[in-house]
Design an enzyme around this catalytic site. Structure first.
Site, short mmCIF file in Angstrom:
data_model
loop_
_atom_site.label_atom_id
_atom_site.label_comp_id
_atom_site.label_asym_id
_atom_site.label_seq_id
_atom_site.Cartn_x
_atom_site.Cartn_y
_atom_site.Cartn_z
N HIS A 118 0.83 -1.21 0.00
CA HIS A 118 0.00 0.00 0.00
C HIS A 118 0.87 1.26 0.00
O HIS A 118 0.48 2.29 -0.56
CB HIS A 118 -1.00 0.00 1.16
CG HIS A 118 -0.40 -0.14 2.52
ND1 HIS A 118 0.11 -1.32 2.99
CD2 HIS A 118 -0.22 0.77 3.50
CE1 HIS A 118 0.56 -1.14 4.21
NE2 HIS A 118 0.37 0.13 4.54
N CYS A 140 -30.51 -1.45 -9.51
CA CYS A 140 -31.53 -1.97 -8.61
C CYS A 140 -32.93 -1.57 -9.09
O CYS A 140 -33.90 -1.69 -8.35
CB CYS A 140 -31.28 -1.42 -7.21
SG CYS A 140 -31.07 0.37 -7.21
#
Ligand code: CTP
Length: 425
Positions: free
Chosen positions: A81, A165
């Site tokens: 990271h 959705c």
């Protein structure tokens, strides 16, 4: 069609996707950035991996795609990271899910993306995407506001439309073309210097762009060659720099996705453009009149049906009047403190541009006039580049051939000079 002005060439961009169905569009973003010449690395959260294949991301970015399990690879000498955060000149999180947003705003570092976001000291373009109800939830909105207070974060709010959705509403991720444009805006200032300038935050910019149309009869039109590219790019640069932007536009020849995030009103005639501008002028801190207004309109009103073409030569000889000068009218009715920029597309030598441009600015009364030649190869209508002169009170600044994005940054700097300090930042 993209901003092919080289702003992204050779730039190091880390693209991360988190768990929203919009992740299916992230490969298009990666592909676009790579085609624009950027060096891209990709990162997927475990949820994003359910929606988009790491193989697709690796193939399109020409580099392996990083996942959570890579973070603790014993063969690594430095934490992944940190490596990724330091490698990237720009980080793009697209889509930014409610969960990743929550982790980021709380400073949580669980997972490769969350820890990379905390370690990242470079600008981050954040393109949120989720269901409308989730997006409107006060906790999500609070997190969204909170990350915007972090230095270097450029928020790309979701747009409205039909969601996966089956709800209609805010929640769609910014179009990959729009995200690519925002990245180009950040890299386009002064020979590729990465800009996280949010100096237009708290300001409202009103822009006109494109051509206008005047009817000859019910089928035929008078117009001009303006593509609207300069005006739309100016509007988008202002938006990325924090402005609220309203765009009044005639017909445009730019990607539809370039209009995202702008409050747009589409018009046809100069009359309609004038009405729209007058309605919105009072609230604007500054106005950029980039539209190429058609010069003639039929006098007396009333549309002829469609005379045969044999009648046209005679028809075009009478019954016409010049279109009133919108810019002049806007200057005369501007509220105190409002700054106004005009454009002049001219032909001829530099001396002629300066002479005619100077006269034009004084006649129209605008604070600034960008005079650009349209008779030189590779610049002007529809091109990526422009040059010319920026004229103002005591100002006669040569603008060498430059990308329209870089020019937009410079024009916004000049326009902001003399504006009152914004109240809301
Ligand atoms: N403009 C306007 N209304 C018009 C014509 C031009 O507001 N009817 C604005 C344009 O938006 C631009 C500026 O005036 O900001 C200069 O446009 P240009 O076409 O150069 O102006 P004209 O007055 O049409 O110039 P010319 O006489 O050279 O054609």
């Amino acid at each position: 069609m993209r901003t092919d002005d080289g702003a992204l060439r050779g730039r190091r961009i880390l693209v991360a996707a988190s768990g929203s169905i919009a992740a299916v569009k992230t490969p298009l973003l990666v592909s676009g950035l790579v085609q624009a010449g950027a060096e891209v690395r990709c990162l997927l959260t475990p949820s994003a991996e359910h929606l988009v294949s790491p193989v697709a991301m690796a193939t399109l970015s020409r580099h392996r795609c990083y996942r959570d399990q890579d973070q603790w690879d014993p063969g690594r000498s430095r934490p992944l990271h940190i490596e990724l955060a330091e490698w990237a000149e720009l980080m793009v999180v697209a889509p930014l899910s409610a969960t990743t947003l929550g982790r980021w705003s709380l400073g949580l570092a669980d997972g490769l993306l969350a820890s990379t976001l905390l370690a990242c000291e470079r600008p981050v373009l954040a393109a949120a995407a989720m269901n409308t109800a989730m997006w409107k939830h006060p906790a999500v909105q609070a997190n969204w506001q909170s990350i915007q207070r972090l230095p270097g974060v450029i928020p790309l709010s979701p747009t409205a439309g039909l969601l996966a959705c089956d709800r209609h509403g805010d929640g769609r991720m910014a179009d990959p073309i729009q995200i690519e444009l925002a990245a180009a805006v950040l890299f386009s200032r002064h020979e590729g210097e990465l800009s996280i300038d949010r100096s237009w935050l708290g300001r409202r910019l009103l822009v006109s762009a494109g051509s206008t149309l005047e009817s000859i009869d019910q089928a035929r039109l008078i117009s001009n060659r303006s593509s609207g590219r300069m005006g739309v790019l100016l509007a988008q640069v202002a938006r990325v720099r924090g402005a609220e932007v309203e765009l009044i536009h005639g017909p445009l020849q730019v990607p539809q996705a370039w209009l995202e995030g702008l409050d747009c009103e589409s018009v046809e005639s100069a009359d309609q453009m004038q009405q729209a501008l007058h309605r919105r002028q009072e609230q604007a801190s500054a106005l950029a009149m980039v539209a190429a207004v058609a010069d003639l309109r039929r006098s007396g009103g009333g549309l002829l049906s469609k005379p045969p073409k044999s009648d046209l030569p005679q028809l075009l000889e009478q019954g016409w009047e010049p279109v009133p000068d919108l810019l002049e009218g806007l200057v005369n009715r501007r509220p105190p403190g409002q700054r106004i920029l005009g454009f002049a597309a001219l032909t001829g030598s530099d001396e002629e541009l300066l002479l005619r441009g100077g006269e034009k600015r004084l006649r129209k009364g605008c604070d600034l006039l960008m005079v650009n030649p349209i008779d030189r190869v590779g610049e002007g209508f529809g091109e990526d580049n422009a040059s010319g002169w920026l004229l103002g009170d005591g100002l006669q600044q040569r603008v060498p051939l430059t990308s329209k994005l870089a020019l937009a940054h410079d024009l916004l700097d000049a326009l902001a000079e003399g504006l009152a300090t914004p109240t809301s930042c």
